[in-house]
Design an enzyme around this catalytic site. Structure first.
Site, PDB file in Angstrom:
ATOM      1  N   THR A 191       4.835   4.317   6.802  1.00 40.49           N
ATOM      2  CA  THR A 191       5.697   4.573   5.660  1.00 40.49           C
ATOM      3  C   THR A 191       6.051   3.279   4.943  1.00 40.49           C
ATOM      4  O   THR A 191       6.349   3.281   3.750  1.00 40.49           O
ATOM      5  CB  THR A 191       6.974   5.297   6.111  1.00 40.49           C
TER       6      THR A 191
ATOM      7  N   TYR B 247       0.870   2.300  18.916  1.00 38.21           N
ATOM      8  CA  TYR B 247       0.960   3.242  17.793  1.00 38.21           C
ATOM      9  C   TYR B 247      -0.298   4.092  17.771  1.00 38.21           C
ATOM     10  O   TYR B 247      -1.367   3.643  17.357  1.00 38.21           O
ATOM     11  CB  TYR B 247       1.114   2.438  16.498  1.00 38.21           C
TER      12      TYR B 247
ATOM     13  N   LYS C 141       3.988   5.531  20.825  1.00 42.40           N
ATOM     14  CA  LYS C 141       4.337   6.407  19.702  1.00 42.40           C
ATOM     15  C   LYS C 141       3.198   7.404  19.551  1.00 42.40           C
ATOM     16  O   LYS C 141       2.098   7.054  19.130  1.00 42.40           O
ATOM     17  CB  LYS C 141       4.505   5.577  18.439  1.00 42.40           C
TER      18      LYS C 141
END
Length: 315
Positions: free
Chosen positions: A44, A131, A159
Site C-alpha cells: 500500500t 512477506y 505475513k
C-alpha cells in the site's frame, strides 16, 4: 510488536517524489489512534516504485512521525545487494523491524528464496517479517519453505495471504503452518476481508490496508477478534463488505489513494506512474461507500498530524 493491528499507510507520491508533509500526517494519525505498529513502505506504500533515496527518506519520516509507535519498514527489491542496502537504511532510520517480500522478474526456486532470507538475516540487527504476497510478487511459499526460513536468525513473523473464508478451514490453515514454525514466530493475516476470520483462527496480527487510513475501525475489529469475540469481529467485517469488494476489484492501493484525496489527507495525483487512480464512476462508488460506513467516528485530532508535518519542516 507483532501482535494486534499493524496499519499500512499510503506513501503519497507523484513524479516529483514523495509528499513528505502528507506522509508525516498520515503516519501521525495512526500513532495518535493507538495502532500497535505501523507498516511503512509496504505494498500500500508503493515501495517497489520508489528509489533507494526516496525509501530511505520515507523511512526516516515515518519513524519520526510515529513518535515511538514501532515502525516496520519494507525492504523488498529485485537484487540481494539492493535489499541489503535498504535494510541498512531502514535500521539507520530507526525501524523496529523490516518486512521482506521476495521480488522477482525471473521465477525463483525455493532455494533462491531461502538464500535471499539467509543472506539478509545474517546482516540484520532488527527482527524480520517474511512477506508472503503471491498476488503481487508471483512467488508461492510452501509451508515447508516457511518452516525453513522461520528458523533463520532474526525471523520473527510471517505475513500470510488471505485465509479461507470458512472458519474451520481457516483454523486448519493456521494450525498447519504453526506446526512447522517455531513458537517464537508470529503469524499475521493480510487481505483485509479475511482479517476477522484469520484473527479468530489464531493469527496474532492483522497487517491492514484499512488501518492505514481508518485505524479506529480496524482497531475495533482487531480487538473484538483478539478478545475471543469472533461473532462481533465477523459482524464488523461483514459491514465493511462494500469496501472489501472495492479492494478486491481495484486493489487496496488505488482505493486508499482515492479515499485519502476524498478525506483531504493527500493531494492528487498521489500514485507514481504508470499507476493511475480510480475512474470517476469508481470514485463515486467509493465515496458513497465511505459515507455510508461512517469510518471516521473517532478521528485523530488534525493538530497532531499538523504538528508532525511542522516538525518535519525543521528536520
Amino acid at each position: 510488536m507483532f501482535t494486534g493491528l499493524s496499519a499500512f499507510p499510503l506513501t503519497p507520491t507523484d513524479e516529483t517524489g514523495v509528499d513528505e508533509r502528507a506522509y508525516a500526517r498520515l503516519v501521525a494519525r495512526l500513532a495518535t489512534a493507538g495502532v500497535d505498529s505501523i507498516g511503512a513502505l509496504g505494498s500500500t506504500g508503493g515501495y517497489a516504485y520508489l528509489s533507494r533515496e526516496e525509501r530511505a527518506r520515507a523511512a526516516r519520516v515515518a519513524v519520526e512521525a510515529a513518535e515511538g509507535t514501532p515502525v516496520l519498514v519494507g525492504i523488498g527489491a529485485l537484487r540481494t545487494a539492493q535489499v541489503l542496502a535498504l535494510a541498512e537504511d531502514a535500521q539507520k532510520a530507526g525501524a523496529a523491524a523490516v518486512l521482506l517480500a521476495p521480488m522477482t522478474y525471473q521465477p525463483l526456486t525455493d532455494d533462491e528464496v531461502f538464500g535471499l532470507y539467509e543472506d539478509v538475516t545474517r546482516e540484520l540487527s532488527v527482527p524480520l517479517c517474511v512477506y508472503d504476497n503471491p498476488r503481487t510478487t508471483h512467488v508461492d511459499f510452501s509451508d515447508e519453505l516457511h518452516g525453513r526460513i522461520a528458523r533463520l536468525p532474526n525471523v520473527a513473523a510471517i505475513k500470510i495471504p488471505p485465509v479461507p473464508g470458512d472458519p474451520a478451514a481457516a483454523r486448519e490453515r493456521v494450525a498447519a503452518l504453526r506446526a512447522l514454525v517455531p513458537d517464537t514466530v508470529s503469524l499475521g493475516v493480510s487481505g483485509d476481508w479475511s482479517a476477522a476470520t484469520g484473527l479468530s483462527a489464531g493469527c496474532d496480527v492483522w497487517y491492514s490496508v484499512l488501518g492505514g487510513l481508518f485505524p479506529h475501525a480496524a482497531l475495533a475489529l482487531t480487538r473484538a477478534a483478539r478478545s475471543g469475540d469472533a461473532a462481533t469481529a465477523a459482524a464488523r467485517s461483514e459491514r465493511l463488505e462494500p469496501l472489501w469488494e472495492l479492494f478486491r476489484r481495484h486493489g487496496g492501493l488505488r482505493v486508499m489513494s482515492a479515499a485519502a484525496v476524498h478525506l483531504g489527507l493527500a493531494s492528487e495525483p498521489n500514485l507514481p506512474r504508470p499507476l493511475r487512480g480510480l475512474a470517476a464512476e469508481d470514485r463515486d462508488r467509493l465515496v458513497a461507500v465511505l459515507d455510508g460506513l461512517d469510518l471516521l467516528s473517532s478521528p485523530a485530532a488534525p493538530e497532531d498530524g499538523d504538528r508532525a508535518a511542522r516538525d518535519l519542516e525543521g528536520a
